[in-house]
Design a protein around this motif. Structure first.
Motif, PDB file in Angstrom:
ATOM      1  N   ASP A 197     -10.008  -0.727  -1.883  1.00 41.78           N
ATOM      2  CA  ASP A 197      -9.098  -1.346  -0.927  1.00 41.78           C
ATOM      3  C   ASP A 197      -9.527  -2.866  -0.627  1.00 41.78           C
ATOM      4  O   ASP A 197      -8.847  -3.803  -0.799  1.00 41.78           O
ATOM      5  CB  ASP A 197      -9.041  -0.796   0.459  1.00 41.78           C
ATOM      6  N   CYS A 233      -8.988  -4.937  -3.822  1.00 42.69           N
ATOM      7  CA  CYS A 233      -7.650  -5.077  -4.003  1.00 42.69           C
ATOM      8  C   CYS A 233      -7.353  -6.359  -3.019  1.00 42.69           C
ATOM      9  O   CYS A 233      -6.402  -7.341  -3.297  1.00 42.69           O
ATOM     10  CB  CYS A 233      -6.809  -3.831  -3.816  1.00 42.69           C
ATOM     11  N   HIS A 234      -7.792  -6.165  -2.051  1.00 44.75           N
ATOM     12  CA  HIS A 234      -7.504  -7.038  -0.587  1.00 44.75           C
ATOM     13  C   HIS A 234      -8.000  -8.431  -1.267  1.00 44.75           C
ATOM     14  O   HIS A 234      -7.259  -9.691  -0.920  1.00 44.75           O
ATOM     15  CB  HIS A 234      -8.341  -6.659   0.428  1.00 44.75           C
ATOM     16  N   THR A 275      -5.578  -9.616  -4.217  1.00 43.78           N
ATOM     17  CA  THR A 275      -4.451 -10.280  -3.794  1.00 43.78           C
ATOM     18  C   THR A 275      -4.548 -11.574  -3.041  1.00 43.78           C
ATOM     19  O   THR A 275      -3.901 -12.604  -3.179  1.00 43.78           O
ATOM     20  CB  THR A 275      -3.683  -9.260  -2.938  1.00 43.78           C
ATOM     21  N   CYS A 322      -0.211  -3.344  -5.876  1.00 43.43           N
ATOM     22  CA  CYS A 322      -0.587  -4.562  -5.330  1.00 43.43           C
ATOM     23  C   CYS A 322       0.374  -5.391  -5.902  1.00 43.43           C
ATOM     24  O   CYS A 322       1.120  -6.484  -5.481  1.00 43.43           O
ATOM     25  CB  CYS A 322      -2.127  -4.927  -5.404  1.00 43.43           C
ATOM     26  N   ASN A 361       3.747  -5.353  -5.169  1.00 41.28           N
ATOM     27  CA  ASN A 361       4.087  -5.827  -3.642  1.00 41.28           C
ATOM     28  C   ASN A 361       4.502  -4.676  -3.034  1.00 41.28           C
ATOM     29  O   ASN A 361       5.303  -4.769  -2.151  1.00 41.28           O
ATOM     30  CB  ASN A 361       4.898  -6.928  -3.652  1.00 41.28           C
ATOM     31  N   LEU A 371       1.217  -0.719   1.290  1.00 45.04           N
ATOM     32  CA  LEU A 371      -0.363  -1.039   0.959  1.00 45.04           C
ATOM     33  C   LEU A 371      -0.654  -2.325   1.720  1.00 45.04           C
ATOM     34  O   LEU A 371      -1.628  -2.711   1.764  1.00 45.04           O
ATOM     35  CB  LEU A 371      -0.562  -1.535  -0.426  1.00 45.04           C
ATOM     36  N   LYS A 372       0.359  -2.742   2.663  1.00 48.18           N
ATOM     37  CA  LYS A 372       0.058  -3.939   3.704  1.00 48.18           C
ATOM     38  C   LYS A 372      -0.674  -3.501   4.748  1.00 48.18           C
ATOM     39  O   LYS A 372      -0.871  -4.155   5.712  1.00 48.18           O
ATOM     40  CB  LYS A 372       1.385  -4.747   3.899  1.00 48.18           C
ATOM     41  N   TYR A 416      -4.723  -2.968   1.111  1.00 45.84           N
ATOM     42  CA  TYR A 416      -4.911  -2.904  -0.274  1.00 45.84           C
ATOM     43  C   TYR A 416      -4.278  -4.476  -0.335  1.00 45.84           C
ATOM     44  O   TYR A 416      -4.853  -5.413  -1.058  1.00 45.84           O
ATOM     45  CB  TYR A 416      -4.181  -2.274  -0.958  1.00 45.84           C
ATOM     46  N   ILE A 417      -3.354  -4.812   0.431  1.00 47.53           N
ATOM     47  CA  ILE A 417      -2.592  -6.021  -0.119  1.00 47.53           C
ATOM     48  C   ILE A 417      -2.591  -7.245   0.981  1.00 47.53           C
ATOM     49  O   ILE A 417      -2.492  -6.733   2.044  1.00 47.53           O
ATOM     50  CB  ILE A 417      -0.962  -5.810  -0.279  1.00 47.53           C
TER      51      ILE A 417
END
Lengths: 421, 447
Positions: B258, B261-262, B265, B311, B314, B318-319, B335-336
């Motif tokens: 997570d 990925c954060h 992005t 991700c 979009n 995952l936001k 994640y996003i």
């Protein structure tokens, strides 16, 4: 040739049949074309342009792989390359553990030296290379500020930690700080150092399996930046076959090899040339699954002909038949023997020819008929020296070869037991 | 090619294809012995008859090339590889695939993130096409990073290593100059990313950092994913990063998908804010996801890949912190971050029986399958290769009739993949040259 050197070569060849580290050109047969192409196309060719290359060397047990690698090493030295000859083995240096491979490369890295004298290469190791680097600079520059400028301007290799460590070792040496030098070198050789030392040299990485490849790349990049033309890395597969034990380790090893080949195809290894010698490419490449397939596609040759610039160099296809090859080798051994003992050995040509024919006829399918011939020929020359005019019969030749086989088998078995148990 | 229905099998011999199923993945072959069998396509070798005269209409695409580049290409060809810096000069017969890639890049420029999967057998040219994507992305004004998964060095079950590799290979072009990750973050200090859990405090710290201080280099190494804890945290040295930074650690554990990925992005958003058209992440050897022998690692690896895919798509789920995906337990994050400008292209060799691969392919909507090259593309590639070879070895010339003969022989190799074709061509040219020089005897070549 110097008498001492000739005697040392004869002693080494007569005992094990393995090539000595020195004076190898005196009994090199059939490799000239290959070596010349390696020299023209690579050492004095594309490596000069900061490119890199990978070659798989195949040859039977005792088929001259080590000999070929030593001969390449000597030519590389002449062209100002550092060389590391690494003997791969299942315990000390398996290719699936790249961190151990890196360590062995760091331990065996050798700056250009004279290999025609009677000595094993003693100035080995990354520490010796750093010493030479520092000595060169000390001789032409004693202004600390300018030395600092020089260090600042050096391009940083892939690993900053590696760069910091070599810089640290260099500076410590110039400041005559032996402890500092030892600590930095200790890390560069893959050994643990104290946290304080890591802090001092700003070393943030450990040399382990996840960083080993980067360290190897960094070592090559660094050697290139300090004035050498590049690095020639000679990996010699252990004689007892594949230096990797389990199938899982094998897959890892092949994946490492595949990665190395791909790196050579791109340009991240300036002036680097790799030779990986194996007794039989099938032992390495025959298997199923993606890893094998990927490597096979890169290393297999489209032609069966011996192509000296192809990715596979086959030492079994030297363009010279086995008997003439051994005859020529016999002549070289006679010359060496005569120099070594300051005597003339007359009338041995026919006996050596018979020995060559018997070795090829009776032992060509056996392991290492070339090595067998060398050991037996030296034994015969000793006998001929003691009994001038001695002539071998076919039966004598067979007996001599058989006794030599048994002796080599026994010593090989002892070696295996000593190393592995 | 003529007679493309003829195939050869190592056990059953030669035969003719009479039917196919499963989108051509299985072929019904009638062998000369009378035997009829359904066989997987990759178990047979296609027998081609190639018209060497195609060489006359072939176009050699390399107009001017210096000798060093020519030598580099030839040496790489010997290994069956095309050097990444030369990839645009050496791409043939991939017009359709290139068009899909160009569309994907155009969509990213319009702020439409997405994910693609490039599939092909070993040697079919996947890495080559990824290199092409990299060059096009950089030319189009995007930030890009091409990484190669590896079971040891860069495994997807250790997201920090993936991040470190991304950082190391991160590139974009600005004012005609190639820039890297540090340049991006230096420029980002002008932006407001205070709501990003990592870049917020990182950029804040960078704004205050004296570029010349010893602490600076340590901090950069830390940002780039190197471990600096030995001297940056505990040791009272001049280079120590003093005091609490308020920056979450770059976790080295496998559940931190997570977090990374954060960050990824976040990088795409920074790139967009700085006027770039987004981030293109190219992942080669993605089938590594299946090569993990430990089931726990495999699960975490699949989770990270799943996270990356969603991700790039979009996915609104995952936001927020989502219980259906694995989160790190130290500081779970979505994640996003914001609306990413992210294009991911995975390149894989199909491994249909593997769980990780199936999960990955099911998640990706766009697939690009690499098929064997057409005849004219092979002829063009060959003509180009000959021109490069002549540049690498001045003085070497091969008569056109010999070239045609050689191309016909090489084309038969193409059923074993493009890599085999390239290797065969360059080795044949090597042998011809060495014969001309007298290094190899003539009779060797004519066999």
């Amino acid at each position: 040739m110097d008498r001492e050197l000739a005697r040392a070569i004869i002693n080494k060849l007569g005992s094990t049949g393995t090539p000595p580290e020195f004076g190898i050109e005196a009994f090199t047969v059939g490799l000239d074309r290959l070596l010349q192409v390696v020299e023209d196309e690579y050492l004095n060719g594309i490596l000069k342009y900061n490119l890199s290359s990978f070659k798989l060397v195949t040859g039977n047990y005792g088929g001259g792989k080590t000999h070929f690698l030593y001969a390449v090493r000597n030519r590389a030295f002449k062209h100002n390359y550092c060389v590391a000859y690494v003997s791969l083995s299942p315990t000390e240096c398996p290719f699936d553990k790249l961190e151990l491979v890196y360590k062995m490369v760091a331990l065996n890295l050798t700056a250009p030296q004279d290999t025609s004298r009677l000595a094993t290469l003693t100035d080995k190791g990354i520490d010796a290379v750093i010493r030479q680097w520092a000595a060169n600079w000390r001789s032409k520059e004693d202004n600390p500020e300018r030395l600092q400028d020089y260090l600042l301007q050096l391009p940083v290799p892939d690993s900053t930690s590696f760069f910091n460590a070599v810089k640290g070792a260099f500076s410590a040496l110039l400041a005559e700080d032996i402890d500092g030098f030892t600590e930095a070198v200790q890390w560069l050789k893959g050994e643990e150092i104290s946290r304080e030392a890591r802090a001092r040299f700003k070393i943030s990485e450990r040399i382990d399996k996840s960083t080993a490849f980067r360290m190897l790349r960094s070592l090559i990049q660094w050697v290139h930046t300090i004035g050498f033309r590049g690095v020639v890395l000679l990996f010699d597969e252990a004689e007892r076959g594949v230096s990797i034990s389990s199938s899982r380790d094998r897959r890892r090893a092949l994946d490492n090899l595949r990665q190395l080949v791909d790196e050579c195809g791109n340009s991240r290894l300036p002036g680097a040339m790799f030779f990986y010698a194996v007794p039989d490419e099938n032992l390495l490449l025959e298997g199923s699954g993606p890893v094998y397939e990927a490597l096979k596609q890169r290393l297999r040759s489209g032609f069966s002909e011996a192509n000296p610039v192809g990715v596979r160099i086959n030492l079994e296809e030297l363009g010279i038949e086995p008997v003439p090859f051994l005859e020529e080798l016999g002549k070289r051994l006679v010359d060496l023997f005569e120099t070594a003992y300051g005597t003339k050995i007359n009338g041995v040509e026919r006996s050596l020819k018979l020995l060559a024919e018997t070795a090829v006829k009776g032992f060509v399918l056996d392991v290492s008929y070339r090595r067998l011939f060398v050991v037996a020929a030296v034994e015969f020359l000793h006998q001929a020296r003691a009994n001038p005019g001695m002539v071998l019969t076919e039966r004598d030749a067979e007996k001599l070869l058989r006794v030599t086989t048994q002796r080599l088998d026994r010593s090989e078995q002892e070696k295996v037991e000593r190393e592995e148990f | 090619m003529k007679s493309s229905k003829l195939v050869s099998h190592p056990v059953f011999g030669e035969g003719e294809i009479v039917d196919s199923r499963w989108q051509g993945s299985e072929l019904l072959v009638r062998f000369q012995t009378g035997l009829r069998l359904w066989l997987p396509r990759n178990r047979v070798r296609f027998l081609f008859e190639f018209d060497g005269d195609l060489l006359e209409s072939a176009t050699a695409s390399v107009a001017a090339i210096d000798r060093v580049s020519a030598c580099r290409m030839i040496e790489a060809f010997r290994l069956g590889i095309v050097p990444h810096q030369d990839v645009e000069h050496f791409t043939f017969g991939r017009e359709q695939e290139v068009k899909v890639v160009e569309d994907a890049l155009r969509n990213l420029a319009r702020n439409r993130s997405d994910v693609y999967m490039l599939e092909g057998e070993y040697g079919s040219g996947k890495t080559h096409l990824l290199e092409y994507c990299l060059h096009r992305a950089l030319q189009e004004g995007m930030a890009a990073s091409l990484i190669q998964f590896d079971p040891v060095e860069v495994s997807p079950h250790r997201p920090k290593r993936v991040y470190r590799e991304l950082v190391r290979n991160f590139r974009y072009i600005k004012d005609g100059m190639e820039q890297g990750y540090r340049d991006l973050l230096r420029a980002a200090t002008q932006l407001n990313f205070h709501d990003h859990i990592f870049f917020g405090p990182v950029l804040n710290k960078l704004r205050r950092l004296d570029a010349g201080s010893p602490e600076s280099e340590v901090f950069w190494q830390w940002i780039e994913g190197e471990s600096t804890k030995e001297y940056a945290v505990e040791m009272p040295t001049a280079s120590r990063v003093r005091g609490a930074q308020g920056i979450p650690a770059l976790y080295d554990f496998s559940t931190a998908a997570d977090f990374y990925c954060h960050i990824i992005t976040g990088i795409s958003c920074i790139a967009r804010e700085l006027g770039l058209k987004g981030l293109v992440l190219l992942i080669d050897e993605a089938e590594t996801v299946t090569r993990l022998w430990d089931v726990v690692y495999l699960t975490k690896s699949v989770n990270f890949m799943d996270g990356l895919v969603r991700c790039a798509q979009n996915d609104p789920e995952l936001k927020v912190v989502n219980e259906r995906l694995i989160h790190n337990q130290v500081r779970p994050v979505p994640y996003i971050y914001r609306d990413p400008a992210l294009l991911i292209i995975f390149a894989t060799t199909p491994t249909p029986g593997e769980y990780g691969y199936i999960r990955l392919t099911n998640a990706v909507r766009h697939r690009i399958a690499l098929t064997p090259l057409e005849d004219q593309a092979l002829a063009d590639a060959f003509a180009t290769m000959v021109r490069i070879y002549e540049r690498a070895y001045p003085g070497f010339k091969l008569p056109i009739e010999e070239q045609k003969h050689l191309l016909s022989r090489a084309a038969r190799q193409s059923s074993n993949g493009v890599r085999a074709f390239i290797k065969f061509c360059v080795e044949a040219l090597d042998i011809a040259r060495l014969q001309q020089q007298g290094v190899l005897p003539q009779l060797v070549a004519n066999r």
